[in-house]
Design an enzyme around this catalytic site. Structure first.
Site, short mmCIF file in Angstrom:
data_model
loop_
_atom_site.label_atom_id
_atom_site.label_comp_id
_atom_site.label_asym_id
_atom_site.label_seq_id
_atom_site.Cartn_x
_atom_site.Cartn_y
_atom_site.Cartn_z
CE LYS A 54 -3.83 -2.51 2.01
NZ LYS A 54 -4.62 -2.92 3.19
CD GLN A 98 -3.50 -4.69 6.34
OE1 GLN A 98 -3.39 -3.71 5.61
NE2 GLN A 98 -4.12 -5.80 5.96
CG ASP A 121 -9.66 -0.54 4.11
OD1 ASP A 121 -9.22 -0.73 2.96
OD2 ASP A 121 -9.03 -0.84 5.14
#
Ligand code: NAP
Length: 293
Positions: A54, A98, A121
């Site tokens: 990322k 995460q 997200d």
């Protein structure tokens, strides 16, 4: 039948270059760069790799990125404090926590604390709800990546029958919403899961099959009608002594026998996977534009 391979790797590279071009134009105009923050707890190998990729994608897109690391023993309170801080920081456009988190931390509580405007997200209940209502929202990256692949390959979805295998919160459910809604897929959607009785028959009548169950080689040629489009989301690590890593990634589709029946099909790896991080970048740019431009 000759099938066309849907190249997720090339499509993702093209989109990242487009994002970079847009960002450089904004910067040339005196604007700041979009800024994505990632929170990583502990040292899980898979999570380390995802976060590293990322950060690399941020570089490719011309974004600023910040990695905030915590050890396994971080408390839920400390994480909630950091989330609250990031929610309010003007220089942060989006952030991700995460997963998975250590067992002593309630993932859902952390998720619900993230402001939807920075939830790139697309996992928070507000974003999921807004998406279901067709309101401006951040759509979770994997389903968004799949819809983008279908669009970029000019594969018609309106009025088509789409069969989705799997009903997880991160793939199956948002995928069904996205394909069903008028302004996105506009398709007729059937969702199958481990208790579906007519799964094979449903697949056989599908124009598009999206397999997201995590069962290697589950979808076989006898389940696919000639000319269908098949999207393979599955990425199961299967032991493979011939690889340096000791494993290979296996999709949910028995590619060799299914591909010749298809008009379009995604490979594993190189299909859906590369699109996921790319869509996280796109969501970050959208969050930035929503706040800055
Ligand atoms: P998940 O949470 O593991 O859920 C699996 C789903 O598949 C469940 O709905 C389950 O049904 C269903 N299922 C399992 N076995 C089945 C069977 N034999 N027949 C019909 N349905 C069955 O799934 P996920 O997190 O969405 O992940 C699915 C796969 O996609 C995994 O391989 C994962 O690694 C991969 N993935 C890839 C990406 C990417 O970027 N490429 C992103 C996310 C996930 P029940 O609900 O009845 O249990």
């Amino acid at each position: 039948m000759t099938f066309q391979l849907i190249d997720g790797k090339a499509t993702a590279a093209t989109i990242k270059a487009e994002i970079k071009q847009q960002v450089e134009a904004l910067v040339a105009d005196g604007k700041r760069r979009p800024h994505l923050v990632a929170i990583l707890v502990g040292h899980d190998g898979g999570s380390e790799t995802y976060v590293k990729n990322k950060v690399l994608a941020c570089e490719a897109c011309g974004f600023q990125s910040t990695l905030i690391r915590y050890e396994e023993d971080v408390t839920e309170g400390e994480l909630l404090e950091k989330v609250a801080e990031l929610n309010h920081r003007d220089d942060v456009d989006g952030f991700i926590v995460q997963l998975p988190l250590p067992k002593h931390i309630d993932e859902q509580r952390i998720n619900e604390a993230i402001a939807w405007q920075k939830d790139v997200d697309g996992f928070t209940p507000i974003n999921v709800g807004r998406m279901s209502l067709g309101l401006p929202s951040f759509v979770s990256a994997t389903p968004k990546g799949i819809l983008t692949l279908l669009q970029r390959y000019d594969i018609p979805t309106s009025g088509q029958k789409v069969v989705i295998l799997g009903r997880s919160n991160i793939v199956g459910k948002p995928m069904a919403q996205l394909m069903m809604q008028k302004q996105w897929g506009d398709s007729t959607v059937v969702v199958c899961h481990s208790h579906s009785k007519q799964l094979r028959e449903e697949c056989l009548s599908a124009d598009i099959i999206i397999a997201a169950i995590g069962r290697p080689d589950f979808l076989t040629a006898d389940m696919v009608r000639p000319g269908a489009t098949v999207i393979d989301v599955g990425t199961t690590r299967v032991p493979d002594a011939t690889r340096k890593t000791g494993f290979r990634l296996n999709g949910d589709v028995k590619f060799d026998e299914v591909a010749p029946k298809c008009s379009y099909i995604t490979p594993v790896p190189g299909g859906v996977g590369p699109m996921t991080i790319c869509m996280l970048m796109q969501n970050t740019l959208e969050a930035y534009i929503m706040r800055e431009v």
